[in-house]
Design a protein around this motif. Structure first.
Motif: not given
Length: 328
Positions: A154-155, A157-159, A161-162, A167-168, A184, A190, A193
């Motif tokens: 989770d962490e 994927v956010d990294k 994406l940023e 967005g996905k 997830y 998730g 995402k």
């Protein structure tokens, strides 16, 4: 997690441990699960406290060393034009970054020495993570609980994406790495995402290890020998509480495209048909239907099978998919 040889699930853990220890690929440094240092027996009196403190420090040093070496390998892969390049921006042809999720006992580099360059050469922004570090064991990851590992995904994927401004993501996972993203998506938010999930020999419905769980009952003490080795092994047993929760209510989630690539010669996730998913937007692929002479088993399918690579590329870009054959 404290287990006992009398625990009804312990034989499955023992069998899984035996498979993982004997089947894991060597890391670049030549380490394997069987080379992990044995824990020393506890002492009585004040020496026990000193021994425990020393063991804790040693474990911390080992964990730090392993993570540093793994990070160094990831940086090397990136510096060589490989992957984990956080300056990479997805192209119009391939608008989503690809996140690679290794299997039990794998790591962010060794599991993807074939797939990552293959996708990178085709214009994808490719990223891979280490997850499931456990008991300070270096380089062999994916051993910790699926729940904790999913939080790491989770962490990560956010990294990604940023960094990429998208967005996905699309996710490609091998073995546990093909099942873990489903946890997830279902339990950690998730779903919105992820555009597509490609599972290579995934443990979607667990494994019977070709019946080895029954044979382990004949080897007294083996359950104790693997006691606490890796929570994820127990969780990937067919019929585990975690997998029952994961698959309750259906295998898939709306809005996500699923591809499962399996081989009938899989000796780790058995029976191989247990890997397949049921639901909308699912494409279940058997390698031998594409090429009857393909003899890849569990590890080969994820590490270097070119048909798997080609079929993965098709799943990531279905609009430009080309038939996968023995010569792909």
């Amino acid at each position: 997690m404290k287990l006992s040889w009398k625990h009804t699930r312990t034989p499955a853990v023992a069998a899984a441990a035996a498979i993982v220890i004997t089947a894991l690929p060597l890391t670049a440094s030549g380490a394997s699960a069987s080379e992990a240092p044995p824990s020393e027996p506890a002492s009585s009196n004040s020496a026990a406290s000193e021994s425990a403190a020393s063991a804790t420090a040693s474990s911390a040093d080992t964990r730090a060393s392993g993570q540093a070496e793994s990070a160094g390998k990831s940086e090397a892969a990136s510096s060589e034009g490989g992957w984990n390049d956080y300056k990479c921006k997805p192209s119009e042809e391939h608008p989503r970054p690809v996140v690679l999720v290794h299997g039990t006992g794998g790591n962010a580099v060794d599991n993807w020495l074939g797939m990552a360059p293959y996708l990178k050469e085709r214009g994808y922004c490719v990223f891979s993570l280490d997850y499931g570090q456990y008991k300070g064991i270096p380089l062999l990851h994916g051993l910790g609980s699926v729940e904790d590992s999913a939080a790491q995904l989770d962490e990560f994927v956010d990294k990604v994406l940023e960094a990429t401004g998208t967005g996905k993501v699309d996710i490609v996972g091998h073995s546990q790495g093909g099942m873990l993203p489903r946890y997830y998506m279902k339990f950690l938010g998730g779903q919105d995402k992820v555009n597509a999930l490609v599972g290579i020999a995934p443990s979607n419905h667990g494994t019977t290890l070709n019946g080895l769980t029954k044979l382990v009952d004949l080897i007294p003490g083996l359950g104790d020998a693997v006691d606490g080795l890796a929570p994820s092994l127990l969780e990937q047993e067919e019929g585990s509480d975690l997998l029952n929760r994961l698959n309750e209510g259906g295998d898939t989630l709306p809005g996500v495209k699923y591809t499962v690539i399996a081989t009938k010669y899989d000796e780790v996730v058995t029976p191989y048909k247990s890997q397949f998913l049921q639901g909308p937007d699912v494409n279940n692929v058997l390698l031998q239907d594409l090429c009857p002479t393909d003899i890849s088993e569990h590890l080969a399918a994820g590490l270097f099978d070119k048909l798997v690579f080609h079929e993965t590329a098709n799943a990531l870009d279905p609009a430009n998919a080309e038939p996968t054959t023995c010569t792909s």
